[in-house]
Write a protein that holds these residues in place. Structure first.
Motif, PDB file in Angstrom:
ATOM      1  N   SER A 131     161.109  11.065 -53.220  1.00 61.11           N
ATOM      2  CA  SER A 131     160.700  12.145 -52.307  1.00 61.11           C
ATOM      3  C   SER A 131     161.884  13.015 -51.888  1.00 61.11           C
ATOM      4  O   SER A 131     161.700  14.100 -51.346  1.00 61.11           O
ATOM      5  N   GLY A 132     163.098  12.567 -52.148  1.00 51.91           N
ATOM      6  CA  GLY A 132     164.275  13.359 -51.806  1.00 51.91           C
ATOM      7  C   GLY A 132     164.971  13.959 -53.007  1.00 51.91           C
ATOM      8  O   GLY A 132     166.073  14.483 -52.891  1.00 51.91           O
ATOM      9  N   ARG A 331     158.375  21.407 -50.400  1.00 52.78           N
ATOM     10  CA  ARG A 331     158.079  20.562 -49.236  1.00 52.78           C
ATOM     11  C   ARG A 331     159.237  20.592 -48.229  1.00 52.78           C
ATOM     12  O   ARG A 331     159.028  20.665 -47.032  1.00 52.78           O
ATOM     13  N   SER A 332     160.475  20.553 -48.739  1.00 55.38           N
ATOM     14  CA  SER A 332     161.658  20.610 -47.864  1.00 55.38           C
ATOM     15  C   SER A 332     161.646  21.899 -47.050  1.00 55.38           C
ATOM     16  O   SER A 332     161.921  21.895 -45.846  1.00 55.38           O
ATOM     17  N   GLY A 337     160.467  24.874 -41.940  1.00 55.17           N
ATOM     18  CA  GLY A 337     159.765  25.984 -41.291  1.00 55.17           C
ATOM     19  C   GLY A 337     158.796  25.494 -40.224  1.00 55.17           C
ATOM     20  O   GLY A 337     158.784  25.991 -39.096  1.00 55.17           O
ATOM     21  N   LEU A 338     157.998  24.492 -40.578  1.00 55.18           N
ATOM     22  CA  LEU A 338     157.000  23.959 -39.636  1.00 55.18           C
ATOM     23  C   LEU A 338     157.665  23.287 -38.440  1.00 55.18           C
ATOM     24  O   LEU A 338     157.206  23.395 -37.311  1.00 55.18           O
ATOM     25  N   THR A 339     158.769  22.579 -38.708  1.00 51.46           N
ATOM     26  CA  THR A 339     159.498  21.908 -37.626  1.00 51.46           C
ATOM     27  C   THR A 339     160.026  22.938 -36.628  1.00 51.46           C
ATOM     28  O   THR A 339     160.072  22.692 -35.428  1.00 51.46           O
ATOM     29  N   CYS A 340     160.432  24.103 -37.141  1.00 49.52           N
ATOM     30  CA  CYS A 340     160.942  25.172 -36.269  1.00 49.52           C
ATOM     31  C   CYS A 340     159.812  26.056 -35.720  1.00 49.52           C
ATOM     32  O   CYS A 340     160.072  27.087 -35.104  1.00 49.52           O
ATOM     33  N   THR A 407     169.204  18.722 -44.194  1.00 49.40           N
ATOM     34  CA  THR A 407     169.556  18.069 -45.465  1.00 49.40           C
ATOM     35  C   THR A 407     168.865  18.738 -46.658  1.00 49.40           C
ATOM     36  O   THR A 407     169.400  18.769 -47.749  1.00 49.40           O
ATOM     37  N   LEU A 408     167.664  19.285 -46.458  1.00 47.39           N
ATOM     38  CA  LEU A 408     166.891  19.946 -47.523  1.00 47.39           C
ATOM     39  C   LEU A 408     166.914  19.156 -48.835  1.00 47.39           C
ATOM     40  O   LEU A 408     167.571  19.555 -49.810  1.00 47.39           O
TER      41      LEU A 408
END
Length: 549
Positions: A131-132, A331-332, A337-340, A407-408
Motif C-alpha cells: 500500500s506504500g 490514493r496518497s 487533500g481530504l485530510t486537509c 510522506t506521500l
C-alpha cells in the motif's frame, strides 16, 4: 473484524502482538474516507523468549506482553478509540499454552486477541507494505523477518500470487543455535545457521523461481536495523532514511558484528542495542535468502502488519474504493487533500482544466513535455489549495510545506518537490530560477515546475469564482507567434477572463506565444454566444453568433 459503516468518523486501534515486539497504530478515520495516524508505538517484549525449544510461553514473557498491551489500551482509551483490532502471530500461534496468554490479555488488559495463521500474516504484511509502493503490474517479492517466523509473498499492486510462512525467525534461530552466546559468533556457527535455513527454504525457493519479480522488498525491525547499520558503519552517515540493503554490504557488516562479543556488539555503529543478541540469526535468514534468490539488493519498507490491518479494515468499509480503484499515488494525493479538508469540487475543476490545457499544448506540438510531467501536473493541481485550511493569505506557502512534509507513499523525493512547488507557484510569485524553493533542484525539475505552473496558473484563474462555470478549454494556433485560448463557459465569466489576462506575460515567457482569449458562452437554446478579443468583455469588438455542433 467486520467494521461498521464509518459515518461520523472514528478512532480505531490496530495492535500486532509479535514474537519480539508489540506494535500499536492508532488512526482517525474521517467521514470522507481519509485517515490520520494519531500515534505509532512499539515496545520490545520478547514474547518468544526461550519458547521455541518446548513450545511454552514463559510466564515473565507473557507478563511483559500483558503490561505493554494494558499501556496500549490506556492510550487507545485516551484517544477515544471506538474499536480495537488485535492479532497475535508466530510466538502465540506455536505455543501450547497460548490460551493462558489470551485469557490474561482479556482479563487484565481487556483486550480480545485473534491468533492468525502464517499465511494470513503474510497476506496482511503484503497489504501493508504494497500500500506504500508504486508497483503497477510489476511483481515484487516481499520478505518480512519476525522473531519467530519469516513471511514471504509475491504480488503486484492489486493482487497477491503467493503467500508462505516459514518457521524461521531471529529469536527462534538464536534459541536454537546461540542460546547463551555472549562471546563472538564463529564463522562455523554462522555457517551452521545458514545451512539450516538453506535446508528449510529449498522448496520455497523452487516455488518462487516460477515468478518473474522486478524487485525484492524487506520489512521488519531486523531488516530496517541491518540497513541502518550498513549506512552508518560502511557509509559513515547517520541518514534517517535507509531505502536499500545490498548483499555485499550485508555480508561485510555481519562478519564485523560476528567478530565481537555481545557487549561490544551492543555498541556497534547504527545497531539497536536491544536487538544485538538476535540480529546475527536474523541476518543469516536474509543473507541466505538473498543468495538462494540471487538478489543483489533489497528495498527496505517501514510498513508491515499493522498497516496491513488498517488497509484490510478500510477495504471492508464503505471507502473500499480508495483501496480497490485508486493507484497508490492517486490514493496518497487524495488522502492528503481530504485530510486537509480541501475544496474537492474546485480541486477537480482546476485539475480537469489544467489537463485540458496540457493535452492541447501537447497536441499542437509547440512544446515537448517530459514523460511523467502530466501526472505530476495533475497531482499539483489537485493539491494546489490545501493550505487554505491553515490560512488563506499565504495558502500557497502552507500547501508547499504540507506536501513536502507528507510522506506521500509511491512518490520519489524529486516528484514530491515538483508537486509541492506547483502548489506554491499556482498564484502570486512565478518560479524564478533563483527562488530558494527551487535553487537546489536539478535543471529538469526546475524546468518542469516553470512550464507546468504556467498552465496551472491559467486553470486556477479559469475557476476564480469556484463556480465551475468553465466547461471546456483548448488552445489553437492563429499565427506564427499567437495562440487563442478558447473558453467554453456556461455563462458570462468576466472575473475569470480578467484573471487570465494577468497570466499572459508569463505564458509567453514559457512557451514563446502571445495569448488571445475567445469566449463561447453556451446558451440554453443550444446556440453559443462567441466573444472574441481581449479580456475586457465590455470592450470586445464584436459579437458573433454561430451554431453549436
Amino acid at each position: 473484524m467486520e467494521p461498521e459503516k464509518i459515518s461520523e468518523g472514528r478512532v480505531v486501534a490496530f495492535i500486532d502482538i509479535g514474537t519480539n515486539s508489540v506494535r500499536l497504530l492508532l488512526v482517525r478515520i474521517n467521514p470522507n474516507g481519509s485517515y490520520q495516524p494519531l500515534t505509532k508505538q512499539k515496545e520490545t517484549v520478547r514474547l518468544g523468549d526461550k519458547e521455541f525449544i518446548d513450545r511454552i510461553l514463559q510466564p515473565k514473557a507473557m507478563e511483559r506482553a500483558v503490561i505493554v498491551c494494558k499501556k496500549f489500551m490506556e492510550l487507545a482509551r485516551a484517544y477515544r478509540a471506538e474499536e480495537v483490532i488485535a492479532v497475535a502471530t508466530s510466538a502465540t500461534r506455536d505455543a501450547s499454552n497460548k490460551v493462558q496468554l489470551l485469557e490474561m490479555l482479556k482479563t487484565e488488559a481487556n483486550l480480545e486477541v485473534c491468533t492468525i495463521s502464517g499465511a494470513e500474516e503474510a497476506r496482511l504484511i503484503y497489504l501493508g507494505v504494497s500500500s506504500g509502493l508504486r508497483l503497477g503490474y510489476s511483481k515484487a517479492l516481499f520478505i518480512d523477518i519476525g522473531g519467530g517466523s519469516t513471511e514471504i509473498s509475491v504480488g503486484d499492486q492489486s493482487q497477491c500470487y503467493f503467500l508462505y510462512s516459514l518457521n524461521l525467525g531471529s529469536i527462534r534461530l538464536t534459541n536454537m543455535f546461540l542460546p547463551d552466546e555472549t562471546g563472538p559468533v564463529s564463522e562455523e556457527q554462522y555457517e551452521q545457521i545458514k545451512a539450516y535455513i538453506r535446508r528449510k527454504t529449498t522448496d520455497i525457493t523452487k516455488d518462487l523461481s516460477k515468478y518473474r519479480v522486478g524487485c525484492a522488498i524487506g520489512s521488519s525491525g531486523t531488516i530496517e536495523n541491518l540497513a541502518k547499520i550498513a549506512f552508518v558503519y560502511l557509509h559513515k552517515t547517520s541518514h534517517e532514511s535507509f531505502e536499500k540493503l545490498g548483499y555485499e554490504d550485508l555480508k561485510e557488516i555481519v562478519r564485523a558484528m560476528c567478530a565481537l562479543p555481545l557487549e561490544e556488539r551492543r555498541k556497534f555503529p547504527g545497531i539497536n542495542a536491544q536487538r544485538a543478541d538476535i540480529i546475527i540469526a536474523g541476518a543469516a535468514i536474509i543473507e541466505t535468502f538473498m543468495e538462494e534468490m540471487e538478489l543483489s539488493e533489497i528495498r527496505v519498507s517501514k510498513r508491515g502488519l499493522r498497516e496491513g490491518l488498517l488497509v484490510d479494515y478500510i477495504s471492508k468499509s464503505e471507502f473500499s474504493y480508495m483501496i480497490t480503484q485508486m493507484s497508490v499515488r492517486k490514493r496518497s494525493i487524495m488522502q492528503l487533500g481530504l485530510t486537509c479538508n480541501f475544496d474537492e469540487e474546485h480541486a477537480h475543476t482546476v485539475t480537469r482544466l489544467t489537463l485540458e490545457l496540457f493535452d492541447s499544448i501537447q497536441a499542437l506540438g509547440i512544446y515537448e513535455f517530459r514523460e511523467g510531467e502530466r501526472e505530476l501536473l495533475e497531482y499539483g493541481s489537485t493539491l494546489h489549495d490545501i493550505g487554505t485550511f491553515l490560512s488563506y493569505d499565504t495558502h500557497q506557502s502552507h500547501a508547499y510545506h504540507l506536501i513536502r512534509e507528507s510522506t506521500l507513499p509511491g512518490f520519489q523525493p524529486e516528484e514530491i518537490e515538483i508537486i509541492a512547488n506547483l502548489a506554491y507557484f499556482h498564484r502570486k510569485n512565478t518560479p524564478k530560477k533563483r527562488h530558494p524553493n527551487i535553487a537546489e533542484l536539478n535543471k529538469d525539475a526546475v524546468k518542469s515546475i516553470r512550464v507546468l505552473s504556467a498552465l496551472l496558473r491559467i486553470a486556477e484563474c479559469l475557476d476564480r469564482s469556484h463556480n465551475g462555470i468553465i466547461s471546456h478549454v483548448r488552445f489553437y494556433i492563429v499565427s506564427t507567434d499567437s495562440l487563442v485560448l478558447e473558453i467554453h463557459a456556461q455563462r458570462e465569466c468576466q472575473l475569470e477572463i480578467w484573471e487570465v489576462e494577468k497570466q499572459k506575460k508569463y505564458f509567453k515567457k514559457m512557451f514563446g506565444y502571445n495569448l488571445q482569449s475567445k469566449v463561447l458562452i453556451e446558451q440554453d437554446a443550444g446556440v453559443p454566444l462567441v466573444l472574441e478579443g481581449n479580456s475586457e468583455l465590455e470592450e470586445l469588438p464584436g459579437v458573433e453568433m454561430s451554431s453549436k455542433n
